[in-house]
Design a protein around this motif. Structure first.
Motif, PDB file in Angstrom:
ATOM      1  N   GLU A 162       0.414   4.285   4.030  1.00 40.34           N
ATOM      2  CA  GLU A 162      -0.315   3.781   4.731  1.00 40.34           C
ATOM      3  C   GLU A 162       0.018   4.714   6.299  1.00 40.34           C
ATOM      4  OE1 GLU A 162      -4.669   1.865   6.098  1.00 40.34           O
ATOM      5  OE2 GLU A 162      -3.140   2.754   3.671  1.00 40.34           O
ATOM      6  N   ASN A 163      -1.085   6.106   6.124  1.00 41.44           N
ATOM      7  CA  ASN A 163      -1.012   7.107   8.150  1.00 41.44           C
ATOM      8  C   ASN A 163       0.749   7.491   7.136  1.00 41.44           C
ATOM      9  OD1 ASN A 163      -3.077   5.882   8.930  1.00 41.44           O
ATOM     10  ND2 ASN A 163      -2.300   4.123   9.889  1.00 41.44           N
ATOM     11  N   ASN A 164       1.088   7.677   6.210  1.00 41.97           N
ATOM     12  CA  ASN A 164       2.108   8.789   6.073  1.00 41.97           C
ATOM     13  C   ASN A 164       3.845   7.438   5.859  1.00 41.97           C
ATOM     14  OD1 ASN A 164       1.461  11.054   5.778  1.00 41.97           O
ATOM     15  ND2 ASN A 164       1.038  11.586   7.410  1.00 41.97           N
ATOM     16  N   GLU A 165       3.124   5.852   6.873  1.00 42.63           N
ATOM     17  CA  GLU A 165       4.024   5.781   6.684  1.00 42.63           C
ATOM     18  C   GLU A 165       4.860   5.273   4.950  1.00 42.63           C
ATOM     19  OE1 GLU A 165       5.622   1.563   9.650  1.00 42.63           O
ATOM     20  OE2 GLU A 165       3.392   2.755   9.726  1.00 42.63           O
ATOM     21  N   TYR A 166       5.746   4.634   5.354  1.00 40.05           N
ATOM     22  CA  TYR A 166       6.432   3.361   3.604  1.00 40.05           C
ATOM     23  C   TYR A 166       6.105   2.372   3.934  1.00 40.05           C
ATOM     24  CZ  TYR A 166       9.542   1.355   0.335  1.00 40.05           C
ATOM     25  OH  TYR A 166       9.800   0.202  -0.532  1.00 40.05           O
ATOM     26  N   LEU A 167       5.023   1.192   3.383  1.00 37.45           N
ATOM     27  CA  LEU A 167       4.941   0.086   4.265  1.00 37.45           C
ATOM     28  C   LEU A 167       5.942  -0.947   2.795  1.00 37.45           C
ATOM     29  CD1 LEU A 167       1.383   0.035   4.918  1.00 37.45           C
ATOM     30  CD2 LEU A 167       3.002   0.041   6.135  1.00 37.45           C
ATOM     31  N   GLY A 168       6.073   0.147   1.500  1.00 34.24           N
ATOM     32  CA  GLY A 168       6.979  -1.421   0.353  1.00 34.24           C
ATOM     33  C   GLY A 168       6.264  -0.933  -0.566  1.00 34.24           C
ATOM     34  N   SER A 169       6.281  -1.245  -1.346  1.00 33.68           N
ATOM     35  CA  SER A 169       5.886  -0.964  -3.217  1.00 33.68           C
ATOM     36  C   SER A 169       4.908  -1.760  -4.067  1.00 33.68           C
ATOM     37  CB  SER A 169       7.215   0.145  -3.390  1.00 33.68           C
ATOM     38  OG  SER A 169       8.283  -1.032  -3.887  1.00 33.68           O
TER      39      SER A 169
END
Length: 296
Positions: A166-173
């Motif tokens: 989200e918005n080039n940010e890794y949040l999880g998988s």
């Protein structure tokens, strides 16, 4: 028996007997050779079919994990940490997907710190630290790219993991998990029987498999008749090939973890009605690309 009273006739009779016996042996060996060649052709087809079906299932799992990792309803509930809502959404989607392919599908969503957010089969499990034994999760978090493999965890499955970005940010998988029942069913329709074997040394990780049936140093993962594997020399087989016992013949190949550690073998069996002894084995070619191991 007057015919044999003549020395010439006795020689002729002996020649006829020897020639007949020789012709019999030639036909016997040619017939066995033809039967062996036909069996090897069947085993080659079984090997190719099994590998193709595995690759097809891996592609299917990967497509699902990518699709779910980009699903707006899942991402919204995940960001809000509404586990109950996420659980409901995921299981609704599983129900829909099962109508497309009748295979056992499970979904696990992971937090940014590689802990469990939800499991589709158990809403009560959360914040379980997976980093110590799930190399796939570490790889996805680091590279932010989807992967698929036969991966070892508490169980052994085909696992596809895709990052939630989200918005080039890794949040999880998001992880799509498929077992081997569908493969067993598809191979059975073609007259084959599937056996997925895991080396018992990995039971310290695969804790849910401890009560599975065993054959020598291996655990039988899927539902199959383990007795069909009796009397096979599993101690000396290589990476792939063909092997048989009195009643069954098998094509087999090795499978490896993401770290290239050998995990076990996948066998595909067919009836050995003529009780032929087949034993051909081969090793994979190991090459190195940028100091990394690649097995062909």
């Amino acid at each position: 028996m007057g015919f044999l009273n003549s020395k010439t006739n006795r020689y002729l009779f002996a020649i006829i007997v020897i020639a007949s016996f020789t012709i019999f042996l030639v036909f016997y060996f040619l017939n066995n050779l033809n039967n062996s060649n036909r069996l090897i052709n069947k085993l080659e087809n079984a090997l190719t079919t099994t590998k193709n079906l595995f690759e097809e299932q891996k592609r299917y799992a990967l497509s699902l994990s990518i699709l779910l990792s980009e699903d707006k309803t899942i991402i919204d509930s995940f960001i809000k940490k509404d586990r109950k809502k996420s659980f409901q959404i995921v299981n609704t989607k599983i129900k829909t997907l099962k109508q497309l392919q009748n295979s056992t599908l499970e979904i696990q969503i992971h937090n940014k710190n590689l802990t469990t957010y939800i499991r589709s089969w158990d809403i009560n499990t959360k914040n379980l630290n997976l980093a110590s034994f799930r190399q796939g999760l570490i790889k996805v978090a680091k590279e932010k790219k989807p992967i698929v493999s036969i991966e070892l965890g508490e169980r052994l499955n085909i696992k596809a993991i895709s990052p939630i970005i989200e918005n080039n940010e890794y949040l999880g998988s998001v992880e799509a998990i498929i077992d081997f029942d569908y493969l067993s069913h598809e191979l059975a329709k073609k007259g084959y029987e599937l056996f997925v074997l895991l080396d018992k040394e990995y039971l310290n990780i695969a804790s849910e498999l401890k009560n599975k049936k065993r054959i020598k140093d291996y655990i039988l993962i899927n539902k199959a008749n383990i007795h069909h594997l009796n009397n096979l020399d599993l101690d000396n087989i290589k990476d792939y090939g063909y092997i048989s016992n009195e009643n069954y013949s098998f094509a087999y190949f090795s499978y490896y973890g993401l770290d290239n550690k050998h995990l076990g073998y996948i066998f595909t069996g067919i009836d050995n009605n003529k009780h032929l002894d087949i034993s051909n084995d081969y090793k994979y070619e190991t090459i190195y690309i940028n100091s990394k191991v690649k097995i062909k």
